[in-house]
Write an enzyme that holds these catalytic residues in place. Structure first.
Site, PDB file in Angstrom:
ATOM      1  N   ILE A   1      -4.085  10.359  11.365  1.00 28.65           N
ATOM      2  CA  ILE A   1      -3.165  10.902  10.356  1.00 28.65           C
ATOM      3  C   ILE A   1      -4.075  11.416   9.238  1.00 28.65           C
ATOM      4  CG2 ILE A   1      -1.113  10.412   8.944  1.00 28.65           C
ATOM      5  CD1 ILE A   1      -1.375   7.467  10.221  1.00 28.65           C
TER       6      ILE A   1
ATOM      7  N   LYS B   1      -6.764  -4.676  13.713  1.00 31.23           N
ATOM      8  CA  LYS B   1      -5.552  -3.988  14.181  1.00 31.23           C
ATOM      9  C   LYS B   1      -5.026  -4.604  15.483  1.00 31.23           C
ATOM     10  CE  LYS B   1      -5.119  -1.281  10.754  1.00 31.23           C
ATOM     11  NZ  LYS B   1      -3.914  -1.308   9.919  1.00 31.23           N
TER      12      LYS B   1
ATOM     13  N   TYR C   1     -12.513  -3.208  12.226  1.00 31.17           N
ATOM     14  CA  TYR C   1     -11.197  -2.560  12.067  1.00 31.17           C
ATOM     15  C   TYR C   1     -10.363  -2.755  13.341  1.00 31.17           C
ATOM     16  CZ  TYR C   1      -7.814   1.198  11.104  1.00 31.17           C
ATOM     17  OH  TYR C   1      -6.654   1.920  10.884  1.00 31.17           O
TER      18      TYR C   1
ATOM     19  N   SER D   1       1.242   3.439  -2.631  1.00 34.15           N
ATOM     20  CA  SER D   1       0.917   4.428  -3.669  1.00 34.15           C
ATOM     21  C   SER D   1       0.570   5.784  -3.073  1.00 34.15           C
ATOM     22  CB  SER D   1      -0.254   3.925  -4.519  1.00 34.15           C
ATOM     23  OG  SER D   1      -1.359   3.623  -3.686  1.00 34.15           O
ATOM     24  N   ARG D   2       0.208   5.805  -1.793  1.00 36.76           N
ATOM     25  CA  ARG D   2      -0.138   7.085  -1.162  1.00 36.76           C
ATOM     26  C   ARG D   2      -0.010   6.947   0.357  1.00 36.76           C
ATOM     27  NH1 ARG D   2      -5.733   5.249  -2.631  1.00 36.76           N
ATOM     28  NH2 ARG D   2      -6.668   4.743  -0.625  1.00 36.76           N
TER      29      ARG D   2
ATOM     30  N   GLY E   1       0.822  -1.215   0.000  1.00 41.13           N
ATOM     31  CA  GLY E   1       0.000   0.000   0.000  1.00 41.13           C
ATOM     32  C   GLY E   1       0.848   1.253   0.000  1.00 41.13           C
TER      33      GLY E   1
HETATM   34  P1  NDP Z   1      -4.543   5.374   2.494  1.00 44.60           P
HETATM   35  O1  NDP Z   1      -5.984   5.095   2.275  1.00 44.60           O
HETATM   36  O2  NDP Z   1      -4.022   6.746   2.239  1.00 44.60           O
HETATM   37  O3  NDP Z   1      -3.663   4.343   1.636  1.00 44.60           O
HETATM   38  C1  NDP Z   1      -3.981   2.986   1.635  1.00 44.60           C
HETATM   39  C2  NDP Z   1      -2.993   2.247   0.757  1.00 44.60           C
HETATM   40  O4  NDP Z   1      -3.279   0.854   0.848  1.00 44.60           O
HETATM   41  C3  NDP Z   1      -3.091   2.632  -0.718  1.00 44.60           C
HETATM   42  O5  NDP Z   1      -1.787   2.623  -1.262  1.00 44.60           O
HETATM   43  C4  NDP Z   1      -3.927   1.497  -1.321  1.00 44.60           C
HETATM   44  O6  NDP Z   1      -3.606   1.232  -2.689  1.00 44.60           O
HETATM   45  C5  NDP Z   1      -3.426   0.322  -0.473  1.00 44.60           C
HETATM   46  N1  NDP Z   1      -4.329  -0.822  -0.429  1.00 44.60           N
HETATM   47  C6  NDP Z   1      -5.599  -0.882   0.039  1.00 44.60           C
HETATM   48  N2  NDP Z   1      -6.072  -2.131  -0.076  1.00 44.60           N
HETATM   49  C7  NDP Z   1      -5.084  -2.885  -0.633  1.00 44.60           C
HETATM   50  C8  NDP Z   1      -4.960  -4.240  -1.011  1.00 44.60           C
HETATM   51  N3  NDP Z   1      -5.967  -5.119  -0.838  1.00 44.60           N
HETATM   52  N4  NDP Z   1      -3.789  -4.653  -1.571  1.00 44.60           N
HETATM   53  C9  NDP Z   1      -2.762  -3.786  -1.762  1.00 44.60           C
HETATM   54  N5  NDP Z   1      -2.818  -2.485  -1.409  1.00 44.60           N
HETATM   55  C10 NDP Z   1      -3.968  -2.043  -0.853  1.00 44.60           C
HETATM   56  O7  NDP Z   1      -4.265   4.892   4.013  1.00 44.60           O
HETATM   57  P2  NDP Z   1      -3.269   5.431   5.135  1.00 44.60           P
HETATM   58  O8  NDP Z   1      -1.966   5.794   4.555  1.00 44.60           O
HETATM   59  O9  NDP Z   1      -4.005   6.399   5.968  1.00 44.60           O
HETATM   60  O10 NDP Z   1      -3.150   4.102   6.019  1.00 44.60           O
HETATM   61  C11 NDP Z   1      -2.013   3.274   5.988  1.00 44.60           C
HETATM   62  C12 NDP Z   1      -2.089   2.328   7.182  1.00 44.60           C
HETATM   63  O11 NDP Z   1      -2.121   3.105   8.377  1.00 44.60           O
HETATM   64  C13 NDP Z   1      -3.343   1.456   7.206  1.00 44.60           C
HETATM   65  O12 NDP Z   1      -3.026   0.157   7.625  1.00 44.60           O
HETATM   66  C14 NDP Z   1      -4.221   2.149   8.246  1.00 44.60           C
HETATM   67  O13 NDP Z   1      -5.122   1.262   8.853  1.00 44.60           O
HETATM   68  C15 NDP Z   1      -3.175   2.675   9.209  1.00 44.60           C
HETATM   69  N6  NDP Z   1      -3.635   3.779  10.043  1.00 44.60           N
HETATM   70  C16 NDP Z   1      -4.113   4.946   9.469  1.00 44.60           C
HETATM   71  C17 NDP Z   1      -4.570   5.967  10.281  1.00 44.60           C
HETATM   72  C18 NDP Z   1      -5.105   7.249   9.729  1.00 44.60           C
HETATM   73  O14 NDP Z   1      -5.632   8.080  10.522  1.00 44.60           O
HETATM   74  N7  NDP Z   1      -4.991   7.512   8.421  1.00 44.60           N
HETATM   75  C19 NDP Z   1      -4.536   5.841  11.752  1.00 44.60           C
HETATM   76  C20 NDP Z   1      -3.975   4.614  12.229  1.00 44.60           C
HETATM   77  C21 NDP Z   1      -3.551   3.623  11.390  1.00 44.60           C
HETATM   78  P3  NDP Z   1      -4.401   1.947  -3.921  1.00 44.60           P
HETATM   79  O15 NDP Z   1      -4.080   3.433  -3.799  1.00 44.60           O
HETATM   80  O16 NDP Z   1      -3.814   1.364  -5.138  1.00 44.60           O
HETATM   81  O17 NDP Z   1      -5.843   1.654  -3.724  1.00 44.60           O
END
Ligand code: NDP
Length: 261
Positions: free
Chosen positions: A198, A170, A166, A25-26, A23
């Site tokens: 975040i 986690k 969720y 890409s962003r 994951g």
């Molecule tokens: P984003 O939604 O910004 O990014 C999610 C990433 O995961 C994208 O690159 C997406 O790819 C990829 N992805 C989703 N599903 C799949 C899959 N089945 N296979 C491969 N890639 C996948 O999320 P965040 O950066 O915010 O989150 C990153 C991690 O941090 C997560 O595990 C989240 O639970 C955790 N987290 C986030 C918090 C927050 O407040 N944002 C707080 C606490 C934890 P694509 O772009 O191609 O769809």
């Protein structure tokens, strides 16, 4: 909020190593890939749908003087996770570091939660960590040492109302981390980070409500939302020799909002 802190990583911190970030890409994954590249690692950028974004991350990593590739794979699927692990190995000949970051945040009150939503979240967040670890451990074991970091959440420690799926995924990542830490000793260290809020694409929709966003900010003693780079730096700490005597730990990154042991 400044996306990137002024801290610089030594360019040889991960020299000669290959890192896989799911994951990437962003969001947190992207920031982590960029910091790994700054530290000298060759990076495998995994994504699900966002090819263009992933290719941009590849370019940014290459600009830092390392090699990088983008690999499309749904890491919630064992066959695709194995494919990702295999492609990394074929391209770079070794795997040293793994960041299980891919995740989704979908929930519902328990009476309304469908099996589909339950399964999507558990598979994307928790099953993927198992599938990727299973796929990468044989290659990492061939190296003198390696490290794995799971991206968990405060929800995995204190729960989250209306997101029980969720929170379970986690929390599962945390106990998975602890089990693997002792199982994979002494060669591979396994740790987790547990971020609080975040501001990424994942949570942006709920922050469209300015009042809610302000109430979240008010609940964070450091009075700021985490930038993705704050999480990336902690992940790099846990992947590097800076933490060579740390395994089975959960590093909280939440601005003091949740004081967990
Ligand atoms: P984003 O939604 O910004 O990014 C999610 C990433 O995961 C994208 O690159 C997406 O790819 C990829 N992805 C989703 N599903 C799949 C899959 N089945 N296979 C491969 N890639 C996948 O999320 P965040 O950066 O915010 O989150 C990153 C991690 O941090 C997560 O595990 C989240 O639970 C955790 N987290 C986030 C918090 C927050 O407040 N944002 C707080 C606490 C934890 P694509 O772009 O191609 O769809």
């Amino acid at each position: 909020m400044a996306e990137r802190s002024n801290v610089a990583l030594p360019s040889n911190l991960f020299e000669g190593k290959t890192a896989i970030v799911t994951g990437a890409s962003r969001g947190v994954g992207r920031a982590t890939a960029l910091r790994l590249a700054e530290g000298g690692a060759n990076v495998v950028i995994n994504y699900l749908k966002s090819e263009e974004n992933a290719l941009e991350v590849v370019k940014l990593c290459q600009n830092k003087g390392v090699e990088a590739i983008a690999v499309q794979a749904d890491v919630s699927d064992m066959v695709e996770a194995q494919k990702l692990a295999r492609q990394a190995l074929e391209r770079f000949g070794r795997t040293d570091l793994l960041v299980c970051n891919a995740g989704i945040w979908e929930g519902a009150p328990i009476e309304d939660m469908t099996e589909e939503v339950w399964n999507n979240v558990l598979n994307t967040n928790l099953k993927s960590a198992w599938a990727m670890t299973k796929g990468c451990v044989p290659a990492i074991k061939k190296q003198a040492s390696g490290a794995i970091v799971m991206v968990s959440s405060t929800a995995g420690q204190r729960g989250e109302a209306n997101y029980s799926n969720y929170a379970a995924s986690k929390g599962g990542q945390i106990s998975f981390t602890k089990a693997l830490a002792s199982e994979l000793c002494p060669k591979i260290r396994v740790n987790a980070v547990a971020p609080g809020w975040i501001e990424t694409a994942m949570v942006r929709p709920v922050f469209e409500d300015e009042e809610y966003k302000q109430s979240v900010l008010n609940s964070i003693p450091l009075n700021r939302m985490a930038a993705t780079d704050d999480i990336a730096l902690a992940i790099c700490f846990l992947l590097s020799d800076w933490s060579r005597h740390i395994t089975g730990e959960v590093l909280n990154i939440n601005g003091g909002a949740v004081l967990c042991g």
